[in-house]
Design a protein around this motif. Structure first.
Motif, PDB file in Angstrom:
ATOM      1  N   VAL A  10      50.075  44.262  39.907  1.00 29.59           N
ATOM      2  CA  VAL A  10      48.534  44.379  40.134  1.00 29.59           C
ATOM      3  C   VAL A  10      48.016  45.741  39.674  1.00 29.59           C
ATOM      4  CG1 VAL A  10      46.567  44.157  41.853  1.00 29.59           C
ATOM      5  CG2 VAL A  10      48.425  42.596  41.809  1.00 29.59           C
ATOM      6  N   VAL A  11      48.624  47.002  40.098  1.00 31.90           N
ATOM      7  CA  VAL A  11      48.167  48.248  39.989  1.00 31.90           C
ATOM      8  C   VAL A  11      48.076  48.386  38.433  1.00 31.90           C
ATOM      9  CG1 VAL A  11      48.679  50.588  40.329  1.00 31.90           C
ATOM     10  CG2 VAL A  11      48.839  49.207  42.155  1.00 31.90           C
ATOM     11  N   LEU A  12      49.159  48.165  37.711  1.00 31.65           N
ATOM     12  CA  LEU A  12      49.418  48.059  36.329  1.00 31.65           C
ATOM     13  C   LEU A  12      48.068  47.545  35.586  1.00 31.65           C
ATOM     14  CD1 LEU A  12      53.142  48.039  35.879  1.00 31.65           C
ATOM     15  CD2 LEU A  12      51.963  50.072  35.432  1.00 31.65           C
ATOM     16  N   LEU A  13      47.942  46.406  36.001  1.00 31.88           N
ATOM     17  CA  LEU A  13      46.727  45.658  35.567  1.00 31.88           C
ATOM     18  C   LEU A  13      45.471  46.138  35.702  1.00 31.88           C
ATOM     19  CD1 LEU A  13      47.855  41.818  36.287  1.00 31.88           C
ATOM     20  CD2 LEU A  13      47.715  42.848  34.063  1.00 31.88           C
ATOM     21  N   CYS A  14      45.211  46.971  36.661  1.00 24.85           N
ATOM     22  CA  CYS A  14      44.034  47.839  37.027  1.00 24.85           C
ATOM     23  C   CYS A  14      43.855  49.107  36.324  1.00 24.85           C
ATOM     24  CB  CYS A  14      43.801  48.083  38.701  1.00 24.85           C
ATOM     25  SG  CYS A  14      43.673  46.553  39.677  1.00 24.85           S
ATOM     26  N   VAL A  15      44.864  49.695  35.944  1.00 27.29           N
ATOM     27  CA  VAL A  15      45.069  50.747  35.100  1.00 27.29           C
ATOM     28  C   VAL A  15      44.598  50.319  33.769  1.00 27.29           C
ATOM     29  CG1 VAL A  15      46.483  52.677  34.191  1.00 27.29           C
ATOM     30  CG2 VAL A  15      46.690  51.991  36.797  1.00 27.29           C
ATOM     31  N   PHE A  16      45.384  49.304  33.438  1.00 26.06           N
ATOM     32  CA  PHE A  16      44.804  48.651  31.997  1.00 26.06           C
ATOM     33  C   PHE A  16      43.631  48.536  31.901  1.00 26.06           C
ATOM     34  CE2 PHE A  16      44.373  45.465  29.093  1.00 26.06           C
ATOM     35  CZ  PHE A  16      45.377  45.580  28.064  1.00 26.06           C
ATOM     36  N   ALA A  17      42.742  47.804  32.869  1.00 21.45           N
ATOM     37  CA  ALA A  17      41.246  47.597  32.968  1.00 21.45           C
ATOM     38  C   ALA A  17      40.513  48.805  32.656  1.00 21.45           C
ATOM     39  CB  ALA A  17      41.251  46.814  34.339  1.00 21.45           C
ATOM     40  N   VAL A  18      40.960  49.826  33.613  1.00 17.86           N
ATOM     41  CA  VAL A  18      40.127  51.141  33.393  1.00 17.86           C
ATOM     42  C   VAL A  18      40.169  51.556  32.010  1.00 17.86           C
ATOM     43  CG1 VAL A  18      40.238  53.460  34.070  1.00 17.86           C
ATOM     44  CG2 VAL A  18      40.565  51.948  35.720  1.00 17.86           C
ATOM     45  N   ALA A  19      41.351  51.336  31.437  1.00 20.69           N
ATOM     46  CA  ALA A  19      41.561  51.974  30.009  1.00 20.69           C
ATOM     47  C   ALA A  19      40.649  51.135  29.296  1.00 20.69           C
ATOM     48  CB  ALA A  19      43.031  51.905  29.708  1.00 20.69           C
ATOM     49  N   THR A  20      40.493  49.770  29.450  1.00 15.57           N
ATOM     50  CA  THR A  20      39.771  49.059  28.675  1.00 15.57           C
ATOM     51  C   THR A  20      38.311  49.415  28.788  1.00 15.57           C
ATOM     52  OG1 THR A  20      41.434  47.177  28.806  1.00 15.57           O
ATOM     53  CG2 THR A  20      39.205  46.353  28.310  1.00 15.57           C
ATOM     54  N   GLY A  21      38.107  49.720  29.859  1.00 11.77           N
ATOM     55  CA  GLY A  21      36.374  49.816  30.201  1.00 11.77           C
ATOM     56  C   GLY A  21      36.050  50.962  29.485  1.00 11.77           C
ATOM     57  N   ILE A  22      36.812  52.083  29.379  1.00 10.00           N
ATOM     58  CA  ILE A  22      36.435  53.263  28.570  1.00 10.00           C
ATOM     59  C   ILE A  22      36.593  52.984  27.259  1.00 10.00           C
ATOM     60  CG2 ILE A  22      37.124  55.843  28.329  1.00 10.00           C
ATOM     61  CD1 ILE A  22      38.403  55.821  31.159  1.00 10.00           C
ATOM     62  N   ALA A  23      37.554  52.352  26.745  1.00  6.10           N
ATOM     63  CA  ALA A  23      37.778  52.292  25.248  1.00  6.10           C
ATOM     64  C   ALA A  23      36.757  51.587  24.508  1.00  6.10           C
ATOM     65  CB  ALA A  23      39.082  51.669  25.244  1.00  6.10           C
ATOM     66  N   PHE A  24      36.249  50.292  25.140  1.00  7.87           N
ATOM     67  CA  PHE A  24      35.481  49.581  24.417  1.00  7.87           C
ATOM     68  C   PHE A  24      34.050  50.224  23.908  1.00  7.87           C
ATOM     69  CE2 PHE A  24      37.687  45.621  25.091  1.00  7.87           C
ATOM     70  CZ  PHE A  24      36.988  44.737  24.078  1.00  7.87           C
ATOM     71  N   PRO A  25      33.314  50.680  24.541  1.00 14.20           N
ATOM     72  CA  PRO A  25      31.939  51.515  24.148  1.00 14.20           C
ATOM     73  C   PRO A  25      32.329  52.621  23.246  1.00 14.20           C
ATOM     74  CG  PRO A  25      32.361  51.821  26.503  1.00 14.20           C
ATOM     75  CD  PRO A  25      33.416  50.887  26.208  1.00 14.20           C
ATOM     76  N   VAL A  26      33.399  53.491  23.503  1.00 21.28           N
ATOM     77  CA  VAL A  26      33.736  54.493  22.493  1.00 21.28           C
ATOM     78  C   VAL A  26      33.873  53.868  21.108  1.00 21.28           C
ATOM     79  CG1 VAL A  26      35.228  56.201  22.159  1.00 21.28           C
ATOM     80  CG2 VAL A  26      34.660  56.055  24.638  1.00 21.28           C
ATOM     81  N   GLN A  27      34.931  52.959  21.163  1.00 21.91           N
ATOM     82  CA  GLN A  27      35.096  52.348  19.802  1.00 21.91           C
ATOM     83  C   GLN A  27      34.148  51.826  19.021  1.00 21.91           C
ATOM     84  OE1 GLN A  27      37.505  52.291  17.596  1.00 21.91           O
ATOM     85  NE2 GLN A  27      37.240  50.526  16.584  1.00 21.91           N
ATOM     86  N   LYS A  28      33.039  51.119  20.020  1.00 19.38           N
ATOM     87  CA  LYS A  28      31.738  50.294  19.201  1.00 19.38           C
ATOM     88  C   LYS A  28      30.788  51.591  18.736  1.00 19.38           C
ATOM     89  CE  LYS A  28      32.021  46.280  20.303  1.00 19.38           C
ATOM     90  NZ  LYS A  28      31.890  45.149  19.358  1.00 19.38           N
ATOM     91  N   GLN A  29      30.739  52.695  19.322  1.00 18.30           N
ATOM     92  CA  GLN A  29      29.875  53.857  18.768  1.00 18.30           C
ATOM     93  C   GLN A  29      30.710  54.374  17.647  1.00 18.30           C
ATOM     94  OE1 GLN A  29      28.924  57.396  21.037  1.00 18.30           O
ATOM     95  NE2 GLN A  29      26.931  57.549  19.918  1.00 18.30           N
ATOM     96  N   LEU A  30      31.797  54.608  17.892  1.00 11.09           N
ATOM     97  CA  LEU A  30      32.694  55.155  16.812  1.00 11.09           C
ATOM     98  C   LEU A  30      32.508  54.279  15.451  1.00 11.09           C
ATOM     99  CD1 LEU A  30      34.780  57.636  16.014  1.00 11.09           C
ATOM    100  CD2 LEU A  30      36.497  55.882  16.779  1.00 11.09           C
TER     101      LEU A  30
END
Length: 431
Positions: free
Chosen positions: A312-332
């Motif tokens: 569950v902890v690993l899934l939450c770390v995965f989720a944090v990375a997802t949240g940051i990456a999505f908007p950055v990739q969209k603007q990029l």
């Protein structure tokens, strides 16, 4: 947590709030935590369930370019409204027909709805903010919008199990209602200042494909950024949609916890999405997406060795990375598009390959699960992703160096040539 400072232009604030509302209700698919178990209860096998997922991704691929072209040719808002309307119908199908055919039609309509929205939503927001003189706020608006779209899931997903116990198809009924509310928000979105009327060559819908492909041919940098985004998006979709329930099942966690655990992941994803600019400032947008993709892959690989709580902890770390990456990739990606007339089409092209890869991975996942090899699949996914990202890093550095050399003024390049010749290294001058 989700606050955002915008220019004191009432029109911009209204457009952003309406965009938030649309994202919130359109993305509120309440059946996501339980659809695997729901289809099993309906009598579908693992092969049928993941076969439908594969077809879903393939249909999405077929629809992405046509829907992106239509959005570019006519109006982003029309495409958003059409997507919400189709989503209403899509979520009524499983209620009326809980069979293989019914679920297949359901996911095909979901593919149509999401393809109508995928490129148009980001394109509308990007174009509207830049046309209104607020383009510098796009990254934060995109990130906060995604965070808001996750808030509803945090509230509703923990109680999905109870809703199913009360009324089995209730998650689908409620999702249809959410889509209807999103349709209302889409109808209220204001037009982009200055309009988006197309003339000449782009007046033809089919000409949009040629224009988009021409833009891709002229920018290897854009192509590589798309590939980077595809790697990230594929990991996210496969983990959150296809792998989430099998992983929890393999850790002997009760289905009653699925909604709550997915909500917990969503909290962390929302936290990351609300503050994407911090990592971007630290290591740059390309470095951010690259690093976060590697983190996601390693989380999946480490899942093999984790017990229930560490998983569950690993899934939450995965989720944090997802949240940051999505908007950055969209603007990029948006910032790298050379011709805004083909913005939605180019964004859709990225999604095409993304869904095609997801379709192949879903088929492979079904085969691995059928033979009880989930752990082998997780390790293979992590290894392949890390190797692919390593190769991509080399290509990105090479293209970036080439672009930097091309920006050097001729006079300075001549001076560099004289200096290098004096050092016996004339061959290093890029011609």
């Amino acid at each position: 947590m989700l606050g955002l400072r915008l220019p004191a232009k009432p029109a911009v604030q209204r457009a952003v709030r309406l965009s938030y509302g649309f994202q919130f209700f359109f993305g509120l698919l309440l059946w996501v935590p339980i659809f695997y178990q729901y289809q099993k209860l309906a009598g579908l096998s693992d092969g049928e369930i993941f076969g439908i997922q594969s077809i879903y991704y393939l249909v999405f691929c077929l629809l992405e370019i046509p829907t992106g072209m239509i959005a570019d040719r006519f109006d982003y808002r029309t495409s958003l409204a059409a997507g919400a309307g189709v989503l209403v119908t899509a979520n009524l199908v499983p209620v009326l027909s809980g069979s293989y055919a019914g679920f297949l039609v359901h996911f095909i309509l979901i593919a149509l709805a999401r393809s109508l929205v995928s490129g148009a939503q980001s394109a509308y927001l990007y174009e509207y903010l830049h046309a209104s003189g607020a383009g510098e706020h796009y990254l934060r608006v995109e990130g906060v919008g995604r965070a808001y779209s996750l808030v509803g899931k945090i509230v509703y997903w923990p109680v999905i199990g109870l809703l199913m116990a009360w009324n089995l198809p209730s998650p689908y009924w409620l999702t249809a209602i959410n889509a209807a509310v999103a349709l209302v928000f889409a109808g209220k979105l204001p037009p982009i200042p200055g309009g988006r009327r197309v003339t000449g060559r782009t007046a033809s819908v089919l000409a949009g494909v040629g224009g988009a492909l021409s833009a891709l041919r002229s920018s290897r940098w854009l192509v590589l950024l798309m590939v980077q985004g595809i790697a990230m998006f594929t990991l996210v979709r496969i983990c959150q949609v296809n792998l989430f329930q099998p992983i929890l099942e393999s850790k002997s966690l009760s289905v009653n916890w699925y909604g709550a655990l997915l909500a917990a992941m969503t909290v962390f994803e929302a936290l990351g999405a609300a503050r994407p600019h911090r990592l971007r400032r630290a290591i740059g947008p390309v470095g951010s997406v690259f690093t976060l993709t590697i983190v996601m892959a390693l989380c999946l690989g480490a899942m093999v060795f984790a017990g229930p709580f560490p998983a569950v902890v690993l899934l939450c770390v995965f989720a944090v990375a997802t949240g940051i990456a999505f908007p950055v990739q969209k603007q990029l990606l948006n910032d790298s598009i050379p011709d805004s007339r083909y913005r939605a089409t180019l964004l859709s092209m990225e999604s095409i390959v993304d869904r095609a890869v997801c379709a192949l991975v879903a088929v492979a996942l079904g085969a691995y699960l059928a033979t009880g090899q989930l752990n082998e699949f997780l390790v293979l996914t992590a290894v392949v992703t890390c190797v692919a990202m390593g190769l991509l890093a080399v290509l990105l550095l090479a293209v970036r160096k080439h672009r930097s050399d091309r920006r050097v003024p001729p006079a300075r390049r001549s001076a560099q040539a004289v200096e290098l010749r004096a050092q016996g290294r004339l061959g290093e001058v890029r011609r």
